[in-house]
Design a protein around this motif. Sequence first.
Motif, PDB file in Angstrom:
ATOM      1  N   LEU B 139       0.827  -1.210   0.000  1.00 30.70           N
ATOM      2  CA  LEU B 139       0.000   0.000   0.000  1.00 30.70           C
ATOM      3  C   LEU B 139       0.860   1.259   0.000  1.00 30.70           C
ATOM      4  O   LEU B 139       0.647   2.178  -0.775  1.00 30.70           O
ATOM      5  N   VAL B 140       1.836   1.272   0.874  1.00 29.75           N
ATOM      6  CA  VAL B 140       2.658   2.474   1.051  1.00 29.75           C
ATOM      7  C   VAL B 140       3.547   2.733  -0.159  1.00 29.75           C
ATOM      8  O   VAL B 140       3.734   3.871  -0.572  1.00 29.75           O
ATOM      9  N   HIS B 141       4.088   1.660  -0.747  1.00 29.56           N
ATOM     10  CA  HIS B 141       5.045   1.846  -1.834  1.00 29.56           C
ATOM     11  C   HIS B 141       4.402   1.895  -3.212  1.00 29.56           C
ATOM     12  O   HIS B 141       5.094   1.985  -4.203  1.00 29.56           O
ATOM     13  N   THR B 142       3.109   1.804  -3.254  1.00 26.26           N
ATOM     14  CA  THR B 142       2.476   1.818  -4.567  1.00 26.26           C
ATOM     15  C   THR B 142       2.644   3.192  -5.217  1.00 26.26           C
ATOM     16  O   THR B 142       2.729   4.208  -4.529  1.00 26.26           O
ATOM     17  N   HIS B 178      -0.122  -4.974  22.261  1.00 22.10           N
ATOM     18  CA  HIS B 178      -0.513  -5.728  21.075  1.00 22.10           C
ATOM     19  C   HIS B 178      -1.959  -5.416  20.673  1.00 22.10           C
ATOM     20  O   HIS B 178      -2.268  -5.275  19.498  1.00 22.10           O
ATOM     21  N   ALA B 179      -2.804  -5.287  21.700  1.00 21.00           N
ATOM     22  CA  ALA B 179      -4.223  -5.030  21.408  1.00 21.00           C
ATOM     23  C   ALA B 179      -4.384  -3.702  20.663  1.00 21.00           C
ATOM     24  O   ALA B 179      -5.167  -3.607  19.711  1.00 21.00           O
ATOM     25  N   ALA B 180      -3.626  -2.690  21.085  1.00 22.99           N
ATOM     26  CA  ALA B 180      -3.741  -1.369  20.446  1.00 22.99           C
ATOM     27  C   ALA B 180      -3.273  -1.408  18.993  1.00 22.99           C
ATOM     28  O   ALA B 180      -3.914  -0.848  18.103  1.00 22.99           O
ATOM     29  N   LEU B 181      -2.158  -2.082  18.778  1.00 17.89           N
ATOM     30  CA  LEU B 181      -1.647  -2.173  17.407  1.00 17.89           C
ATOM     31  C   LEU B 181      -2.643  -2.921  16.518  1.00 17.89           C
ATOM     32  O   LEU B 181      -2.928  -2.509  15.389  1.00 17.89           O
ATOM     33  N   LEU B 182      -3.183  -4.001  17.061  1.00 17.46           N
ATOM     34  CA  LEU B 182      -4.129  -4.799  16.267  1.00 17.46           C
ATOM     35  C   LEU B 182      -5.411  -4.004  15.974  1.00 17.46           C
ATOM     36  O   LEU B 182      -6.029  -4.170  14.919  1.00 17.46           O
ATOM     37  N   GLU B 183      -5.765  -3.127  16.893  1.00 13.20           N
ATOM     38  CA  GLU B 183      -6.951  -2.299  16.659  1.00 13.20           C
ATOM     39  C   GLU B 183      -6.702  -1.340  15.490  1.00 13.20           C
ATOM     40  O   GLU B 183      -7.560  -1.160  14.627  1.00 13.20           O
ATOM     41  N   ASP B 184      -5.498  -0.737  15.492  1.00 14.29           N
ATOM     42  CA  ASP B 184      -5.146   0.161  14.370  1.00 14.29           C
ATOM     43  C   ASP B 184      -5.154  -0.596  13.049  1.00 14.29           C
ATOM     44  O   ASP B 184      -5.640  -0.106  12.031  1.00 14.29           O
ATOM     45  N   LEU B 185      -4.573  -1.794  13.087  1.00 15.27           N
ATOM     46  CA  LEU B 185      -4.521  -2.596  11.857  1.00 15.27           C
ATOM     47  C   LEU B 185      -5.931  -2.940  11.377  1.00 15.27           C
ATOM     48  O   LEU B 185      -6.221  -2.904  10.186  1.00 15.27           O
ATOM     49  N   GLU B 186      -6.777  -3.260  12.358  1.00 19.54           N
ATOM     50  CA  GLU B 186      -8.139  -3.690  12.013  1.00 19.54           C
ATOM     51  C   GLU B 186      -8.889  -2.608  11.240  1.00 19.54           C
ATOM     52  O   GLU B 186      -9.608  -2.896  10.287  1.00 19.54           O
ATOM     53  N   ARG B 187      -8.674  -1.362  11.649  1.00 16.15           N
ATOM     54  CA  ARG B 187      -9.361  -0.262  10.960  1.00 16.15           C
ATOM     55  C   ARG B 187      -8.910  -0.176   9.503  1.00 16.15           C
ATOM     56  O   ARG B 187      -9.719  -0.007   8.594  1.00 16.15           O
ATOM     57  N   VAL B 188      -7.599  -0.317   9.298  1.00 14.38           N
ATOM     58  CA  VAL B 188      -7.079  -0.237   7.918  1.00 14.38           C
ATOM     59  C   VAL B 188      -7.598  -1.426   7.101  1.00 14.38           C
ATOM     60  O   VAL B 188      -8.049  -1.264   5.959  1.00 14.38           O
ATOM     61  N   PHE B 189      -7.560  -2.623   7.707  1.00 13.90           N
ATOM     62  CA  PHE B 189      -8.033  -3.809   6.971  1.00 13.90           C
ATOM     63  C   PHE B 189      -9.519  -3.695   6.641  1.00 13.90           C
ATOM     64  O   PHE B 189      -9.960  -4.107   5.565  1.00 13.90           O
ATOM     65  N   LEU B 190     -10.276  -3.131   7.603  1.00 15.81           N
ATOM     66  CA  LEU B 190     -11.713  -2.960   7.367  1.00 15.81           C
ATOM     67  C   LEU B 190     -11.956  -2.057   6.164  1.00 15.81           C
ATOM     68  O   LEU B 190     -12.755  -2.370   5.282  1.00 15.81           O
ATOM     69  N   ASP B 191     -11.249  -0.916   6.163  1.00 17.44           N
ATOM     70  CA  ASP B 191     -11.394   0.028   5.047  1.00 17.44           C
ATOM     71  C   ASP B 191     -11.026  -0.628   3.731  1.00 17.44           C
ATOM     72  O   ASP B 191     -11.715  -0.477   2.725  1.00 17.44           O
ATOM     73  N   LEU B 192      -9.909  -1.359   3.792  1.00 15.49           N
ATOM     74  CA  LEU B 192      -9.405  -1.982   2.570  1.00 15.49           C
ATOM     75  C   LEU B 192     -10.362  -3.076   2.084  1.00 15.49           C
ATOM     76  O   LEU B 192     -10.683  -3.163   0.896  1.00 15.49           O
ATOM     77  N   ARG B 198     -11.259  -0.756  -7.581  1.00 17.72           N
ATOM     78  CA  ARG B 198     -10.327   0.271  -8.081  1.00 17.72           C
ATOM     79  C   ARG B 198     -10.489   1.518  -7.233  1.00 17.72           C
ATOM     80  O   ARG B 198     -11.602   2.015  -7.060  1.00 17.72           O
ATOM     81  N   LEU B 199      -9.387   1.981  -6.708  1.00 17.19           N
ATOM     82  CA  LEU B 199      -9.422   3.138  -5.815  1.00 17.19           C
ATOM     83  C   LEU B 199      -8.908   4.357  -6.583  1.00 17.19           C
ATOM     84  O   LEU B 199      -7.902   4.252  -7.290  1.00 17.19           O
ATOM     85  N   SER B 200      -9.630   5.473  -6.452  1.00 10.75           N
ATOM     86  CA  SER B 200      -9.167   6.688  -7.135  1.00 10.75           C
ATOM     87  C   SER B 200      -7.837   7.120  -6.522  1.00 10.75           C
ATOM     88  O   SER B 200      -7.497   6.736  -5.395  1.00 10.75           O
ATOM     89  N   SER B 201      -7.100   7.935  -7.273  1.00 10.27           N
ATOM     90  CA  SER B 201      -5.792   8.351  -6.777  1.00 10.27           C
ATOM     91  C   SER B 201      -5.931   9.102  -5.449  1.00 10.27           C
ATOM     92  O   SER B 201      -5.096   8.980  -4.563  1.00 10.27           O
ATOM     93  N   GLU B 206      -5.154   8.970   0.393  1.00  6.29           N
ATOM     94  CA  GLU B 206      -5.639   9.120   1.774  1.00  6.29           C
ATOM     95  C   GLU B 206      -5.323   7.878   2.611  1.00  6.29           C
ATOM     96  O   GLU B 206      -4.893   7.974   3.755  1.00  6.29           O
ATOM     97  N   LEU B 207      -5.562   6.729   1.987  1.00  4.99           N
ATOM     98  CA  LEU B 207      -5.306   5.472   2.690  1.00  4.99           C
ATOM     99  C   LEU B 207      -3.811   5.333   3.017  1.00  4.99           C
ATOM    100  O   LEU B 207      -3.427   4.976   4.128  1.00  4.99           O
ATOM    101  N   ARG B 208      -2.991   5.648   2.014  1.00  2.00           N
ATOM    102  CA  ARG B 208      -1.529   5.605   2.211  1.00  2.00           C
ATOM    103  C   ARG B 208      -1.120   6.558   3.329  1.00  2.00           C
ATOM    104  O   ARG B 208      -0.331   6.217   4.196  1.00  2.00           O
ATOM    105  N   GLN B 209      -1.716   7.761   3.266  1.00  2.00           N
ATOM    106  CA  GLN B 209      -1.371   8.791   4.244  1.00  2.00           C
ATOM    107  C   GLN B 209      -1.697   8.319   5.656  1.00  2.00           C
ATOM    108  O   GLN B 209      -0.942   8.550   6.597  1.00  2.00           O
TER     109      GLN B 209
END
Lengths: 191, 234
Positions: B139-142, B178-192, B198-201, B206-209
């Motif tokens: 995601l970040v390096h795309t 660990h719980a906090a990190l996993l919560e952050d990850l969960e939000r990104v995975f949910l969005d994704l 196809r995601l607009s630029s 925004e997602l990358r940011q």
Amino acid sequence: MEWTDAAAAEEARKGNQHGFRVLVERHSHALFRLAYRMTGNEHDAEDLVQETFLRAYKQIHRFDGRAGFGTWLYRICSNCCLDLLRSKKNKGEMQPAASEDGQSWLDRVAAPGFTPERLAESSQIAGILEPALKKLTDMERTAFILRHYEGCDIDQIACILGVHANAAKHSVFRAVQKLRRELQPAWGAAQ
Amino acid sequence: MKHLTEQDLLDTYYGEPPEAATEHLHECPECRAEFARLAELLDEVRNLATPPRGPGYGREVWARLQPHLPAEKPHWWTRRWLLAPIAVALLAAAFLAGLLTQQKTSPTQAGLSQKDRQRIFLAAMNDHLERSEILLAQLVHTDSGEIDLSGERARARDLLDENRLLRETAARSGDQAHAALLEDLERVFLDLANSPARLSSKDAAELRQRVEDQGLLFKVRVTTSDTRSQGKTL
């Protein structure tokens, strides 16, 4: 999703073959061109592309990202080409390059997609250029090909050859001088 | 007038003219003629053709190359992570057992010692984080521009269920980091997982940011390294 070279190399370093696949698919054409121009033989060039990627995969942990991944691959490929040319020279195989089906470099330029004029021109150039390129030292030949055909700048060539920028610049200069000496009379007569 | 050297002419030909060389070429017919001779020859030499390769050449090279690639030789510890699906299943079982026996028995009585439960948790966590890291790195390096996320969406969905289970386990055992990190990850995975294929630029940026602002990739890398060390200790 398009990976950058750096990201794909990072993934490859972690053992993710998909990362390496991205790099192979992206750089194969350029490596083939380089290998073909270095060896003048299509079959050798194919093998050298394969060998380059194999070496790159085994040494991926050594890629530190200071130079571009393409530059790093060029370096490996150039070394593979020079190893092959030296080995052929030692075995006395440096005859006009011919592929498995017996076609020489000269014949090979007659590939589909070229106009008759382009074919004639390319064959004529190949016929004059091939012997002239063979008179260059390994370093001159590599430096010239990288500069002239691959569009590398002097710093990249220095990095690929593992020499100082001045030495790389001088190699290109000497190569051009020698080619001019060889080609100018022949080219003038042909025209 | 001092004429240009051969090196000057060559540098000019390759687009790196020394200072005042271009000006000199305008003014000096001799140097101009010499430059024209050099350029003509080098231009002709450039026309040398190489045998063409089709657009699928890269794929052909890969197909020939892949069988020859040496198999990965992971560290003994890393090899254990290859058993991740089993570890996750065990973790699920342990989690369930923990729920059922919470008020009645100690963890040891539930069949697994605290140490075993911790070891299983770390193994599953490490595998999960490694796969999360690959997804985040992609995601970040795309490159910028509109992106095709179909593959990433499917992987995000796979990771999501696992992520929930791990987060709940971490929270229940009081492992807040660990719980906090996993919560952050969960939000990104949910969005994704719920994003269009196809995601607009703009949306992609925004997602990358978000991933970058949270330092998520860095946190995942650090935590992966920590869990690996803890696993070794156990």
